[in-house]
Design a protein around this motif. Structure first.
Motif, short mmCIF file in Angstrom:
data_model
loop_
_atom_site.label_atom_id
_atom_site.label_comp_id
_atom_site.label_asym_id
_atom_site.label_seq_id
_atom_site.Cartn_x
_atom_site.Cartn_y
_atom_site.Cartn_z
N PRO A 66 8.09 -13.75 44.41
CA PRO A 66 8.56 -12.42 44.02
C PRO A 66 8.53 -12.24 42.50
CG PRO A 66 10.40 -13.81 44.67
CD PRO A 66 9.15 -14.58 44.97
N THR A 67 8.65 -11.01 42.07
CA THR A 67 8.71 -10.70 40.65
C THR A 67 9.85 -11.47 40.00
OG1 THR A 67 7.84 -8.49 41.06
CG2 THR A 67 9.02 -8.83 38.98
N GLY A 68 9.55 -12.11 38.89
CA GLY A 68 10.57 -12.87 38.17
C GLY A 68 10.74 -14.30 38.62
N ALA A 69 9.93 -14.75 39.57
CA ALA A 69 10.07 -16.10 40.10
C ALA A 69 9.51 -17.17 39.15
CB ALA A 69 9.39 -16.22 41.46
N GLY A 70 8.64 -16.77 38.21
CA GLY A 70 8.11 -17.72 37.25
C GLY A 70 6.63 -18.04 37.39
#
Length: 94
Positions: A36-40
């Motif tokens: 997901p968005t922001g997972a790295g």
């Protein structure tokens, strides 16, 4: 260049130490980085770039904004039949 091992802490969305062993992911050497968005996801590639060139293509600060004790990247890769290791330790002394 073929990534073999990436260890990092205090980088992007990874305040704690994380190890990615690319050699055990797939024998074909193909990897799909999903999440997901922001997972790295982007942070993984930026960490490899920073290890090699001491900068990232985006120009942003690679250090994590989350609380962390240590900030480092330890990247091992193979190229031209030889293994290479680059360590960048950005830990600030108190």
């Amino acid at each position: 260049m073929k990534p073999k091992l990436l260890r990092m802490a205090g980088i992007g969305s990874f305040p704690q130490e994380v190890t990615i062993d690319f050699e055990h992911l797939d024998a074909t050497g193909l990897y799909l980085v999903v999440g997901p968005t922001g997972a790295g996801k982007t942070t993984i590639f930026e960490a490899m770039s920073y290890a090699l060139f001491a900068k990232v293509p985006s120009g942003r600060d690679i250090e994590s904004t989350f609380p962390h004790e240590r900030s480092f990247i330890d990247f091992t890769f193979s190229h031209g039949g030889a293994d290479h290791r680059v360590v960048r330790d950005n830990t600030k002394a108190n």
